[in-house]
Design a protein around this motif. Structure first.
Motif, PDB file in Angstrom:
ATOM      1  N   PRO A  21       1.021  -1.305   0.018  1.00  0.00           N
ATOM      2  CA  PRO A  21       0.015   0.056   0.057  1.00  0.00           C
ATOM      3  C   PRO A  21       0.840   1.262  -0.070  1.00  0.00           C
ATOM      4  CG  PRO A  21      -0.849  -1.418   1.410  1.00  0.00           C
ATOM      5  CD  PRO A  21       0.418  -2.171   1.209  1.00  0.00           C
ATOM      6  N   LEU A  22       0.369   2.282  -0.724  1.00  0.00           N
ATOM      7  CA  LEU A  22       1.075   3.538  -0.684  1.00  0.00           C
ATOM      8  C   LEU A  22       0.306   4.628   0.209  1.00  0.00           C
ATOM      9  CD1 LEU A  22       0.983   3.962  -4.569  1.00  0.00           C
ATOM     10  CD2 LEU A  22       2.811   2.941  -3.130  1.00  0.00           C
ATOM     11  N   GLU A  23       1.253   5.476   1.199  1.00  0.00           N
ATOM     12  CA  GLU A  23       0.504   6.341   1.960  1.00  0.00           C
ATOM     13  C   GLU A  23       0.657   7.460   1.148  1.00  0.00           C
ATOM     14  OE1 GLU A  23       1.054   8.087   6.351  1.00  0.00           O
ATOM     15  OE2 GLU A  23       2.392   6.693   5.674  1.00  0.00           O
ATOM     16  N   MET A  24      -0.490   8.239   0.937  1.00  0.00           N
ATOM     17  CA  MET A  24      -0.580   9.492   0.226  1.00  0.00           C
ATOM     18  C   MET A  24      -0.324  10.710   1.551  1.00  0.00           C
ATOM     19  SD  MET A  24      -1.086   8.622  -2.709  1.00  0.00           S
ATOM     20  CE  MET A  24       0.149   7.459  -2.352  1.00  0.00           C
ATOM     21  N   SER A  25       0.245  11.711   1.063  1.00  0.00           N
ATOM     22  CA  SER A  25       0.529  12.937   1.976  1.00  0.00           C
ATOM     23  C   SER A  25      -0.857  13.745   2.033  1.00  0.00           C
ATOM     24  CB  SER A  25       1.844  13.771   1.252  1.00  0.00           C
ATOM     25  OG  SER A  25       1.150  14.364   0.117  1.00  0.00           O
ATOM     26  N   ASP A  26      -1.722  13.702   0.937  1.00  0.00           N
ATOM     27  CA  ASP A  26      -3.102  14.317   1.188  1.00  0.00           C
ATOM     28  C   ASP A  26      -4.092  13.061   1.181  1.00  0.00           C
ATOM     29  OD1 ASP A  26      -1.984  16.924   0.535  1.00  0.00           O
ATOM     30  OD2 ASP A  26      -1.797  16.097  -1.536  1.00  0.00           O
ATOM     31  N   LEU A  27      -5.191  13.430   1.732  1.00  0.00           N
ATOM     32  CA  LEU A  27      -6.338  12.664   1.808  1.00  0.00           C
ATOM     33  C   LEU A  27      -6.973  12.087   0.574  1.00  0.00           C
ATOM     34  CD1 LEU A  27      -8.922  14.529   4.342  1.00  0.00           C
ATOM     35  CD2 LEU A  27      -7.231  12.506   4.993  1.00  0.00           C
ATOM     36  N   THR A  28      -7.210  10.659   0.401  1.00  0.00           N
ATOM     37  CA  THR A  28      -8.038   9.991  -0.664  1.00  0.00           C
ATOM     38  C   THR A  28      -9.299   9.668  -0.399  1.00  0.00           C
ATOM     39  OG1 THR A  28      -6.817   7.990   0.219  1.00  0.00           O
ATOM     40  CG2 THR A  28      -5.335   9.350  -1.182  1.00  0.00           C
ATOM     41  N   ALA A  37      -3.566  12.614  -6.018  1.00  0.00           N
ATOM     42  CA  ALA A  37      -2.372  12.173  -5.066  1.00  0.00           C
ATOM     43  C   ALA A  37      -1.807  11.043  -5.647  1.00  0.00           C
ATOM     44  CB  ALA A  37      -3.018  11.548  -3.827  1.00  0.00           C
ATOM     45  N   VAL A  38      -2.277   9.884  -6.355  1.00  0.00           N
ATOM     46  CA  VAL A  38      -1.419   9.058  -7.170  1.00  0.00           C
ATOM     47  C   VAL A  38      -0.858   9.505  -8.444  1.00  0.00           C
ATOM     48  CG1 VAL A  38      -1.788   6.885  -8.118  1.00  0.00           C
ATOM     49  CG2 VAL A  38      -2.860   7.181  -5.959  1.00  0.00           C
ATOM     50  N   ASP A  43     -10.617   7.086 -13.747  1.00  0.00           N
ATOM     51  CA  ASP A  43     -11.056   5.916 -13.825  1.00  0.00           C
ATOM     52  C   ASP A  43     -10.097   4.792 -13.318  1.00  0.00           C
ATOM     53  OD1 ASP A  43     -13.446   6.751 -14.505  1.00  0.00           O
ATOM     54  OD2 ASP A  43     -13.301   6.214 -16.814  1.00  0.00           O
ATOM     55  N   GLN A  44      -8.881   5.128 -13.097  1.00  0.00           N
ATOM     56  CA  GLN A  44      -8.039   4.145 -12.565  1.00  0.00           C
ATOM     57  C   GLN A  44      -8.073   4.075 -11.197  1.00  0.00           C
ATOM     58  OE1 GLN A  44      -4.354   5.348 -14.811  1.00  0.00           O
ATOM     59  NE2 GLN A  44      -3.846   3.410 -14.109  1.00  0.00           N
ATOM     60  N   ILE A  45      -8.951   4.721 -10.542  1.00  0.00           N
ATOM     61  CA  ILE A  45      -9.335   4.676  -8.953  1.00  0.00           C
ATOM     62  C   ILE A  45     -10.559   3.634  -8.761  1.00  0.00           C
ATOM     63  CG2 ILE A  45     -10.017   5.698  -6.769  1.00  0.00           C
ATOM     64  CD1 ILE A  45      -7.288   6.245  -7.868  1.00  0.00           C
ATOM     65  N   ALA A  46     -10.377   2.425  -8.117  1.00  0.00           N
ATOM     66  CA  ALA A  46     -11.315   1.835  -7.959  1.00  0.00           C
ATOM     67  C   ALA A  46     -12.200   1.901  -6.609  1.00  0.00           C
ATOM     68  CB  ALA A  46     -10.816   0.400  -7.626  1.00  0.00           C
ATOM     69  N   HIS A 134      -4.694   5.794   2.504  1.00  0.00           N
ATOM     70  CA  HIS A 134      -3.825   4.715   1.884  1.00  0.00           C
ATOM     71  C   HIS A 134      -4.313   4.187   0.755  1.00  0.00           C
ATOM     72  CE1 HIS A 134      -1.722   4.837   5.686  1.00  0.00           C
ATOM     73  NE2 HIS A 134      -0.523   4.181   5.239  1.00  0.00           N
ATOM     74  N   VAL A 135      -3.747   3.884  -0.275  1.00  0.00           N
ATOM     75  CA  VAL A 135      -4.264   3.204  -1.596  1.00  0.00           C
ATOM     76  C   VAL A 135      -3.306   2.030  -1.856  1.00  0.00           C
ATOM     77  CG1 VAL A 135      -5.485   5.098  -2.458  1.00  0.00           C
ATOM     78  CG2 VAL A 135      -3.199   4.493  -3.119  1.00  0.00           C
TER      79      VAL A 135
END
Length: 157
Positions: A21-28, A37-38, A43-46, A134-135
């Motif tokens: 998992p990737l931790e983002m500095s901003d909210l997701t 963020a990514v 559309d690549q966000i599930a 996290h994503v």
């Protein structure tokens, strides 16, 4: 590492996937926030969209591409029952996740799930990993498999 993030990581590992998992500095919390963020297409966000089954009282998951909207009538037809809003308590009880970080994998209890074919148009998609920050990246075919979802048409035209 939060309990929710650990549960998602464990579910992926138990499915034979080496995913970090990737931790983002901003909210997701939203699909657009996650895509920004990514650095990927919306559309690549599930997205994990959850409705409450009005007959069964159970939560029902619809994993959809970030730019798509779930069509209520099509979703109800997939689920085989009328659907209503799933409140935070139902979502937390069935999945173990809070709204804004609901992952398509690693649920506390089994959940019926349906999967948007649009996600299969990409080599990689990103899904919530149990927290709003996290994503995780995953091949669409792997996400379909590990989520236990059924491929279905439930989005608006």
């Amino acid at each position: 590492m939060s309990k929710s993030l650990k549960r998602v990581t464990r579910a992926l590992a138990e499915a034979g996937l080496d995913v970090t998992p990737l931790e983002m500095s901003d909210l997701t919390r939203t699909a657009q926030q996650a895509a920004d963020a990514v650095g990927c297409a919306l559309d690549q966000i599930a997205k994990s969209i959850i409705f409450g089954g009005e007959t069964t009282g159970e939560a029902i998951l619809f994993v959809t591409a970030g730019g798509n909207r779930v069509d209520a009538a099509k979703a109800a037809a997939c689920a085989g029952e009328p659907l209503g809003k799933a409140d935070a308590a139902l979502i937390r009880a069935q999945t173990g996740f809070a709204i804004g970080g609901v992952s398509p994998v690693g649920h506390l209890n089994p959940i019926r799930a349906f999967y948007d074919p649009r996600l299969s148009d990409f080599n990689v998609v990103y899904a919530a990993a149990g927290t709003p920050r996290h994503v995780f990246p995953i091949a669409p075919a792997d996400l379909l498999r590990v989520s236990g979802a059924e491929l279905a048409d439930f989005t608006s035209d």
